[in-house]
Design a protein around this motif. Structure first.
Motif, mmCIF file in Angstrom:
data_model
loop_
_atom_site.group_PDB
_atom_site.id
_atom_site.type_symbol
_atom_site.label_atom_id
_atom_site.label_comp_id
_atom_site.label_asym_id
_atom_site.label_seq_id
_atom_site.Cartn_x
_atom_site.Cartn_y
_atom_site.Cartn_z
ATOM 1 N N TRP A 61 1.009 -1.294 0.132
ATOM 2 C CA TRP A 61 -0.065 0.000 0.048
ATOM 3 C C TRP A 61 0.927 1.259 0.008
ATOM 4 O O TRP A 61 2.001 1.324 0.204
ATOM 5 C CB TRP A 61 -0.875 -0.055 1.096
ATOM 6 C CG TRP A 61 -0.096 0.313 2.696
ATOM 7 C CD1 TRP A 61 0.513 -0.563 3.130
ATOM 8 C CD2 TRP A 61 -0.079 1.567 3.234
ATOM 9 N NE1 TRP A 61 1.025 0.042 4.131
ATOM 10 C CE2 TRP A 61 0.693 1.225 4.286
ATOM 11 C CE3 TRP A 61 -0.462 3.055 2.829
ATOM 12 C CZ2 TRP A 61 1.110 2.546 5.301
ATOM 13 C CZ3 TRP A 61 -0.079 3.856 3.715
ATOM 14 C CH2 TRP A 61 0.787 3.487 5.019
ATOM 15 N N THR A 62 0.126 2.502 -0.391
ATOM 16 C CA THR A 62 0.917 3.516 -0.246
ATOM 17 C C THR A 62 -0.199 4.704 -0.463
ATOM 18 O O THR A 62 -1.201 4.316 -0.881
ATOM 19 C CB THR A 62 1.898 3.805 -1.068
ATOM 20 O OG1 THR A 62 2.587 5.064 -0.729
ATOM 21 C CG2 THR A 62 1.400 3.913 -2.660
ATOM 22 N N HIS A 63 0.176 6.067 -0.273
ATOM 23 C CA HIS A 63 -0.727 6.866 -0.610
ATOM 24 C C HIS A 63 -0.445 7.402 -1.994
ATOM 25 O O HIS A 63 0.900 7.595 -2.417
ATOM 26 C CB HIS A 63 -0.698 8.093 0.529
ATOM 27 C CG HIS A 63 -1.135 7.602 1.601
ATOM 28 N ND1 HIS A 63 -2.488 7.443 2.016
ATOM 29 C CD2 HIS A 63 -0.437 7.324 2.918
ATOM 30 C CE1 HIS A 63 -2.548 7.069 3.337
ATOM 31 N NE2 HIS A 63 -1.309 7.043 3.739
ATOM 32 N N LEU A 64 -1.351 7.887 -2.781
ATOM 33 C CA LEU A 64 -1.175 8.318 -4.213
ATOM 34 C C LEU A 64 -0.088 9.558 -4.233
ATOM 35 O O LEU A 64 0.771 9.541 -4.871
ATOM 36 C CB LEU A 64 -2.452 8.834 -5.056
ATOM 37 C CG LEU A 64 -3.521 7.782 -5.311
ATOM 38 C CD1 LEU A 64 -4.529 8.467 -6.014
ATOM 39 C CD2 LEU A 64 -2.704 6.545 -6.246
ATOM 40 N N HIS A 65 -0.244 10.316 -3.121
ATOM 41 C CA HIS A 65 0.862 11.550 -2.913
ATOM 42 C C HIS A 65 2.156 11.069 -2.917
ATOM 43 O O HIS A 65 3.082 11.630 -3.592
ATOM 44 C CB HIS A 65 0.457 12.327 -1.629
ATOM 45 C CG HIS A 65 1.400 13.470 -1.391
ATOM 46 N ND1 HIS A 65 2.714 13.284 -1.114
ATOM 47 C CD2 HIS A 65 1.192 14.707 -1.600
ATOM 48 C CE1 HIS A 65 3.303 14.128 -0.795
ATOM 49 N NE2 HIS A 65 2.412 15.241 -1.289
#
Length: 107
Positions: A61-65
């Motif tokens: 997972w990650t944040h799009l930013h």
């Protein structure tokens, strides 16, 4: 509710590389970026290989930013190419959390 174990830190992107407009901690900046990229690529590819070999799963997972830094993309591209090959060869499947939940829906 489906429980999926994951790390507390980002796993698709790396905290030791620039994320978004943020530079990494000075300790990591002392290590050449090419080495930090290789380490993250190895992390991603090893995770995929272990999941395929043990018929288990990975939750990245990650944040799009955090993906908006050019430094993140070489390792992620290599991972996505390997993931595509694994899916094509029938060694892996990709599912959203919604799809995982529907697989366990008992109603």
């Amino acid at each position: 509710v489906i429980e999926s174990p994951t790390s507390t830190a980002m796993s698709l992107t790396a905290y030791h590389l620039p994320t978004g407009q943020t530079t990494p901690h000075p300790v990591f900046r002392a290590i050449p970026e090419v080495i930090r990229r290789r380490l993250h690529q190895r992390y991603l590819l090893d995770a995929l290989e272990r999941a395929c070999q043990t018929d288990s799963h990975i939750h990245l997972w990650t944040h799009l930013h955090d993906m908006t830094s050019e430094s993140q993309w070489p390792a992620m591209n290599a991972f996505f190419e390997s993931l595509n090959a694994a899916v094509t060869e029938g060694k892996a499947t990709v599912a959203t959390m919604e799809q995982l939940a529907s697989n366990f829906d008992q109603t």
